[in-house]
Scaffold this motif. Sequence first.
Motif, PDB file in Angstrom:
ATOM      1  N   VAL A 162     -10.258 -18.109  20.006  1.00  0.00           N
ATOM      2  CA  VAL A 162      -9.585 -19.439  20.167  1.00  0.00           C
ATOM      3  C   VAL A 162     -10.273 -19.771  21.151  1.00  0.00           C
ATOM      4  CG1 VAL A 162      -7.986 -20.480  19.973  1.00  0.00           C
ATOM      5  CG2 VAL A 162      -8.264 -19.299  17.958  1.00  0.00           C
ATOM      6  N   ALA A 163      -9.472 -19.307  22.832  1.00  0.00           N
ATOM      7  CA  ALA A 163      -9.862 -19.492  23.573  1.00  0.00           C
ATOM      8  C   ALA A 163     -11.288 -19.445  24.584  1.00  0.00           C
ATOM      9  CB  ALA A 163      -9.080 -18.513  24.856  1.00  0.00           C
ATOM     10  N   VAL A 176      -2.015 -22.060  15.343  1.00  0.00           N
ATOM     11  CA  VAL A 176      -1.221 -22.992  14.460  1.00  0.00           C
ATOM     12  C   VAL A 176      -3.103 -21.946  13.741  1.00  0.00           C
ATOM     13  CG1 VAL A 176      -1.517 -24.633  11.939  1.00  0.00           C
ATOM     14  CG2 VAL A 176       0.118 -23.867  13.470  1.00  0.00           C
ATOM     15  N   LEU A 177      -3.683 -22.812  14.613  1.00  0.00           N
ATOM     16  CA  LEU A 177      -5.231 -22.694  14.869  1.00  0.00           C
ATOM     17  C   LEU A 177      -5.600 -20.575  14.468  1.00  0.00           C
ATOM     18  CD1 LEU A 177      -8.383 -23.235  14.904  1.00  0.00           C
ATOM     19  CD2 LEU A 177      -8.138 -23.550  16.648  1.00  0.00           C
ATOM     20  N   ASN A 178      -4.816 -19.698  15.340  1.00  0.00           N
ATOM     21  CA  ASN A 178      -4.880 -18.665  15.312  1.00  0.00           C
ATOM     22  C   ASN A 178      -4.835 -18.377  13.859  1.00  0.00           C
ATOM     23  OD1 ASN A 178      -5.644 -18.277  18.231  1.00  0.00           O
ATOM     24  ND2 ASN A 178      -3.711 -17.921  18.614  1.00  0.00           N
ATOM     25  N   PHE A 179      -3.418 -18.298  13.296  1.00  0.00           N
ATOM     26  CA  PHE A 179      -2.899 -17.623  12.247  1.00  0.00           C
ATOM     27  C   PHE A 179      -4.616 -17.828  11.274  1.00  0.00           C
ATOM     28  CE2 PHE A 179      -1.529 -19.016   8.214  1.00  0.00           C
ATOM     29  CZ  PHE A 179      -0.809 -17.689   7.756  1.00  0.00           C
ATOM     30  N   LEU A 180      -4.633 -19.624  11.417  1.00  0.00           N
ATOM     31  CA  LEU A 180      -5.856 -19.761  10.313  1.00  0.00           C
ATOM     32  C   LEU A 180      -7.242 -18.982  10.594  1.00  0.00           C
ATOM     33  CD1 LEU A 180      -5.718 -23.578  10.276  1.00  0.00           C
ATOM     34  CD2 LEU A 180      -4.719 -22.470   8.297  1.00  0.00           C
ATOM     35  N   VAL A 223      -7.335 -15.832  11.564  1.00  0.00           N
ATOM     36  CA  VAL A 223      -7.140 -14.634  11.750  1.00  0.00           C
ATOM     37  C   VAL A 223      -6.766 -14.319   9.759  1.00  0.00           C
ATOM     38  CG1 VAL A 223      -5.105 -12.873  11.652  1.00  0.00           C
ATOM     39  CG2 VAL A 223      -5.915 -13.910  13.408  1.00  0.00           C
ATOM     40  N   ALA A 224      -5.841 -15.105   9.039  1.00  0.00           N
ATOM     41  CA  ALA A 224      -6.217 -15.426   7.965  1.00  0.00           C
ATOM     42  C   ALA A 224      -7.721 -16.151   7.094  1.00  0.00           C
ATOM     43  CB  ALA A 224      -5.608 -16.352   7.160  1.00  0.00           C
ATOM     44  N   TRP A 225      -8.462 -16.210   7.927  1.00  0.00           N
ATOM     45  CA  TRP A 225      -9.844 -16.410   6.957  1.00  0.00           C
ATOM     46  C   TRP A 225     -10.653 -15.565   7.256  1.00  0.00           C
ATOM     47  CZ3 TRP A 225     -12.590 -19.498   3.935  1.00  0.00           C
ATOM     48  CH2 TRP A 225     -13.557 -19.935   4.021  1.00  0.00           C
ATOM     49  N   ALA A 226     -10.576 -14.469   8.200  1.00  0.00           N
ATOM     50  CA  ALA A 226     -10.434 -13.674   8.619  1.00  0.00           C
ATOM     51  C   ALA A 226     -10.999 -11.899   7.455  1.00  0.00           C
ATOM     52  CB  ALA A 226     -11.302 -13.170  10.506  1.00  0.00           C
ATOM     53  N   VAL A 227      -9.112 -12.338   7.200  1.00  0.00           N
ATOM     54  CA  VAL A 227      -8.912 -11.419   6.135  1.00  0.00           C
ATOM     55  C   VAL A 227      -9.710 -11.681   4.934  1.00  0.00           C
ATOM     56  CG1 VAL A 227      -6.756 -10.683   5.469  1.00  0.00           C
ATOM     57  CG2 VAL A 227      -6.649 -10.305   8.116  1.00  0.00           C
ATOM     58  N   PHE A 228      -9.038 -13.300   4.762  1.00  0.00           N
ATOM     59  CA  PHE A 228      -9.570 -13.661   3.292  1.00  0.00           C
ATOM     60  C   PHE A 228     -11.178 -12.954   3.210  1.00  0.00           C
ATOM     61  CE2 PHE A 228     -12.009 -16.550   1.010  1.00  0.00           C
ATOM     62  CZ  PHE A 228     -12.134 -16.310  -0.017  1.00  0.00           C
ATOM     63  N   LEU A 229     -11.866 -13.263   4.014  1.00  0.00           N
ATOM     64  CA  LEU A 229     -13.065 -12.808   3.761  1.00  0.00           C
ATOM     65  C   LEU A 229     -13.639 -10.969   3.380  1.00  0.00           C
ATOM     66  CD1 LEU A 229     -15.358 -14.682   6.965  1.00  0.00           C
ATOM     67  CD2 LEU A 229     -14.785 -15.283   4.100  1.00  0.00           C
ATOM     68  N   LEU A 230     -12.754 -10.348   4.829  1.00  0.00           N
ATOM     69  CA  LEU A 230     -12.610  -8.721   5.009  1.00  0.00           C
ATOM     70  C   LEU A 230     -12.528  -8.597   3.399  1.00  0.00           C
ATOM     71  CD1 LEU A 230     -12.798  -6.327   5.757  1.00  0.00           C
ATOM     72  CD2 LEU A 230     -10.472  -6.456   6.524  1.00  0.00           C
TER      73      LEU A 230
END
Length: 147
Positions: A35-36, A89-93, A95-102
């Motif tokens: 993100v950063a 919120v962007l960090n959460f999204l 992380v959620a996307w990465a966990v979803f793909l995993l």
Amino acid sequence: MFNEFKTFIARGNVIDLAVGIIIGAAFTAIVNSLVADLINPILGLLTGGIDFTDQYIVLSGTVPDNASLAAARDSGAAIFAYGSFLMAVLNFLIVAWAVFLLVKGVNRVQRAAIRQKEEGPAAPAGPSQEELLAQIRDLLADRANPV
């Protein structure tokens, strides 16, 4: 009490949880860097150089012009730090996307393993046992009856 604690720690779920927490902490560092170091500069480029992390609105009090978010917080003024919230919120999204793909990848591998197990072992390449025995019989018959 020590034996209860030892039993609790020795459970597989506790070990799995500990591994998950350690991997989660490492994953958080990766996401924060993503993100950063990657997403914020792109968003800044698209928005004309705006860095969302330092965006805020002064609700009450005085803050020097063009002060950073840290300086605004240190001034004691009441501030509405919407940029920090947007980045969280962007960090959460992310992380959620990465966990979803995993999870999706793990589920795909599990389905493939179950499918392979249900289908049974693959047929061996080459002739079957009966075909080999028939070839041996024919060779022995040819040897016994030379032409």
